[in-house]
Write a protein that holds these residues in place. Structure first.
Motif, PDB file in Angstrom:
ATOM      1  N   THR A  32       0.949  -1.177  -0.067  1.00 22.34           N
ATOM      2  CA  THR A  32       0.000   0.000   0.080  1.00 22.34           C
ATOM      3  C   THR A  32       0.904   1.152   0.096  1.00 22.34           C
ATOM      4  O   THR A  32       0.647   2.243  -0.782  1.00 22.34           O
ATOM      5  N   ASN A  35       2.760   1.800  -3.368  1.00 18.45           N
ATOM      6  CA  ASN A  35       1.768   2.007  -4.507  1.00 18.45           C
ATOM      7  C   ASN A  35       1.374   3.726  -4.198  1.00 18.45           C
ATOM      8  O   ASN A  35       1.240   4.364  -5.194  1.00 18.45           O
ATOM      9  N   GLN A  36       1.140   3.995  -3.215  1.00 13.73           N
ATOM     10  CA  GLN A  36       0.759   5.505  -2.857  1.00 13.73           C
ATOM     11  C   GLN A  36       2.107   6.364  -3.103  1.00 13.73           C
ATOM     12  O   GLN A  36       1.589   7.518  -3.749  1.00 13.73           O
ATOM     13  N   VAL A  39       1.911   6.512  -6.971  1.00 12.31           N
ATOM     14  CA  VAL A  39       0.662   7.487  -7.481  1.00 12.31           C
ATOM     15  C   VAL A  39       1.042   9.029  -7.167  1.00 12.31           C
ATOM     16  O   VAL A  39       1.109   9.907  -8.084  1.00 12.31           O
ATOM     17  N   PHE A 133       1.748   9.501   5.956  1.00 10.22           N
ATOM     18  CA  PHE A 133       1.353   7.854   5.734  1.00 10.22           C
ATOM     19  C   PHE A 133       1.318   7.387   7.368  1.00 10.22           C
ATOM     20  O   PHE A 133       2.302   7.334   8.098  1.00 10.22           O
ATOM     21  N   TYR A 141      -0.116  -0.531   8.234  1.00  7.46           N
ATOM     22  CA  TYR A 141      -0.833   0.793   7.559  1.00  7.46           C
ATOM     23  C   TYR A 141      -2.188   0.871   8.255  1.00  7.46           C
ATOM     24  O   TYR A 141      -3.211   0.219   8.307  1.00  7.46           O
ATOM     25  N   THR A 143      -3.931   4.591   7.483  1.00 13.51           N
ATOM     26  CA  THR A 143      -4.592   5.489   6.542  1.00 13.51           C
ATOM     27  C   THR A 143      -3.444   6.542   6.027  1.00 13.51           C
ATOM     28  O   THR A 143      -2.268   6.568   6.603  1.00 13.51           O
ATOM     29  N   THR A 144      -3.899   7.181   5.214  1.00 10.99           N
ATOM     30  CA  THR A 144      -2.950   8.364   4.867  1.00 10.99           C
ATOM     31  C   THR A 144      -3.844   9.811   4.903  1.00 10.99           C
ATOM     32  O   THR A 144      -4.930   9.831   4.288  1.00 10.99           O
ATOM     33  N   PHE A 285      -6.486   9.583  -3.563  1.00 12.60           N
ATOM     34  CA  PHE A 285      -5.468   9.379  -4.475  1.00 12.60           C
ATOM     35  C   PHE A 285      -5.809   9.479  -6.046  1.00 12.60           C
ATOM     36  O   PHE A 285      -4.719   9.872  -6.800  1.00 12.60           O
ATOM     37  N   LEU A 288      -5.510  13.081  -6.256  1.00 14.51           N
ATOM     38  CA  LEU A 288      -4.761  13.479  -5.107  1.00 14.51           C
ATOM     39  C   LEU A 288      -5.117  14.967  -4.706  1.00 14.51           C
ATOM     40  O   LEU A 288      -4.545  15.960  -4.586  1.00 14.51           O
ATOM     41  N   ASP A 435     -11.807  -1.539  -4.206  1.00 11.69           N
ATOM     42  CA  ASP A 435     -10.769  -1.977  -3.175  1.00 11.69           C
ATOM     43  C   ASP A 435     -11.249  -2.797  -2.094  1.00 11.69           C
ATOM     44  O   ASP A 435     -10.504  -3.715  -1.713  1.00 11.69           O
TER      45      ASP A 435
END
Length: 553
Positions: A32, A35-36, A39, A133, A141, A143-144, A285, A288, A435
């Protein structure tokens, strides 16, 4: 070696902080996180190999939470020509909130409409500064979030004092002497003003008890272990505070509920507190951009630290774009995709599929493709699990209303608006489902991989069989008009109600909680492990009876 495929795909990071973090966090969280970062880099064509410690901070929870974008005030630069075209005075600009204009045969200084007399230029663009993050102490993980200097409202009690964050306290004592009363609930709407996890003394279902408030943005519930009522359609995260949920949004309780604070928590009504949760917001995301979540305390309740990226500094840095690097190296994509994970490929394919189907969704009076639309709305291959969980039920009810209004509307302009709302509504749900479905599929695969009990294996396979039975039953339903849609909705609600509330399926109640938590691998195993192997045969027999009920509907 576990990070090799990411290093091959993204090249080695220059950031020591990132390298150390990748060595600490869990495998799923690692995917995760990377991947973020990918992005974010792609948004500005930034090479992932150039992420360095210049852009990152490793911060404990409180310091990371407090970090905000400081917006400097700029003087208002509005001109007389812009604000008063017919009465403009050439060359005049706003001075400390005043702006000159023609007035009769003379001139007059008036309040500047652009800044409303403040002399400060209004903020219209809020750039993301910090991207955070969040992880827990075990490297999972959470959240962001991001900050852009904008303050977003949070659930509060709207009184002259701020309640402390109590969402991390899971146990709920039933001894009133363990608490201090701080205020009361005057009306059902007051529940929505409090954060999730707030303690409350209340009488529901003729039972005096102490529970926890849970708001999902639509309704308010009391979470406890004594009164079993309706629960949130949005998610099942409330189960951290108790087994049962009771909806109080419409006043289904007696007396005057009291808001409580545990004696062990220091608290003063006169305490003035700045709320850093108001400037931390979830990141979407795809664009963004920052979204609004009125209960960030609950969203971050499990976090212990954050890796913080200075996104604004990253954008301003003098870096060589990826396209330029690729051109110089003459890189070829052939072979690189061998290192992309199956989930990345699957998600990319699903995203393209969603974009394609959203362009082809047609809503008309003949309902010719309504079956497919409904099937997508409830998660495609996980359709049965969605029904058992009641996922999207309230949203589906709203969708039926939109469709009804669309069909009845005669004004073409208004009809077009309803149509656009319906299409966007379906597309948003399809994106959210992507998701969720991947989490469910991965968790079920993980369960089979790690499970050593034959009995528990049989129960999971039976749950998957029920999912397929529900799909087969309802996918073949003919939905040819709005009345068929109403009947369909009542039938799926009936399936959910029997699964959730029927006393004839008590033995399999633990599996109800497994289905409710299919997106949480920890809880799947927790509830499965609470079932004794000696009870498996009885549970399978109940599930077979439940299948027969579905098939007869």
């Amino acid at each position: 070696m576990s990070n090799l495929k990411y290093i091959k795909l993204f090249e080695a990071f220059e950031s020591i902080k990132l390298t150390k973090t990748l060595g600490f966090i869990k495998k799923e969280s690692k995917e995760t996180f990377i991947n973020q970062l990918k992005v974010i880099g792609n948004k500005i064509d930034f090479p992932l190999s150039k992420y360095s410690d210049d852009y990152f901070q490793y911060l404990p929870f409180k310091k990371a939470l407090d970090l905000n974008q400081n917006l400097e005030d700029e003087p208002c630069d509005a001109t007389s020509r812009d604000q008063f075209p017919q009465y403009a005075i050439a060359g005049e600009t706003c001075k400390e909130g005043k702006l000159k204009r023609m007035w009769g045969s003379g001139t007059r200084s008036v309040v500047c409409p652009a800044c409303e007399g403040t002399g400060i230029k209004k903020k219209t663009i809020f750039e993301i500064k910090w991207i955070k993050f969040w992880f827990n102490k075990d490297g999972k993980y959470i959240t962001t979030t991001g900050t852009d200097g904008k303050v977003r409202s949070q659930i509060s009690n709207k009184s002259e004092f701020s309640l402390p964050d109590l969402s991390h306290i899971r146990e709920t004592s039933q001894e009133i002497t363990d608490y201090n009363e701080v205020t009361t609930i005057k009306s059902p709407s007051d529940f929505s003003k409090f954060a999730n996890g707030t303690f409350v003394k209340i009488t529901i279902d003729n039972k005096d008890l102490i529970g926890r408030i849970w708001n999902d943005g639509v309704s308010s519930f009391i979470i406890q272990n004594r009164a079993d009522g309706s629960s949130s359609d949005e998610n099942s995260d409330w189960t951290m505070y108790g087994r049962y949920s009771w909806n109080v949004s419409q006043g289904d309780y007696r007396g005057t509920p009291s808001i409580l604070i545990p004696n062990s928590v220091e608290f003063s009504k006169n305490e003035e507190q700045v709320d850093p949760y108001t400037w931390n917001a979830p990141i979407e995301f795809r664009r963004l951009s920052l979204e609004t979540d009125r209960n960030m305390k609950s969203k971050l309740s499990d976090a212990h630290f954050a890796i913080v990226l200075d996104y604004l500094e990253l954008k301003k840095s003098d870096f060589k774009p990826k396209k330029e690097i690729s051109s110089e190296r003459g890189e070829q994509k052939l072979g690189a995709t061998a290192f992309i994970t199956d989930d990345e490929v699957k998600k990319a394919n699903i995203s393209r599929y969603i974009d394609a189907i959203s362009k082809n969704i047609k809503i008309s009076s003949d309902f010719s493709n309504m079956n497919n639309m409904v099937y997508r709305f409830f998660g495609l291959g996980n359709f049965g699990f969605y029904i058992l969980r009641g996922r999207h039920f309230s949203d589906f009810n709203s969708l039926i209303t939109y469709i009804y209004r669309f069909l009845k509307e005669t004004d073409e302009s208004q009809k077009s608006n309803y149509y656009d709302n319906i299409i966007n509504y379906i597309k948003r749900k399809s994106e959210v489902n992507t998701d969720f479905n991947m989490e469910v599929d991965n968790n079920i695969k993980g369960f089979y991989k790690n499970n050593t009990s034959e009995g528990k294996d049989k129960m999971m396979r039976k749950l998957q069989e029920i999912n397929k039975v529900i799909i087969d039953k309802f996918k073949s339903s003919k939905i040819e008009n709005i009345e068929d849609l109403e009947v369909f909705y009542q039938k799926i609600e009936s399936v959910r109600n029997i699964w959730r509330n029927s006393e004839r399926f008590e033995k399999s109640k633990k599996l109800y909680y497994v289905v409710e938590n299919l997106s949480d691998d920890y809880r799947i195993n927790r509830y499965m492990n609470e079932i004794y192997d000696s009870n498996v045969d009885e549970i399978i027999e109940e599930l077979d009876r439940f299948i027969k009920v579905i098939q007869k509907m």
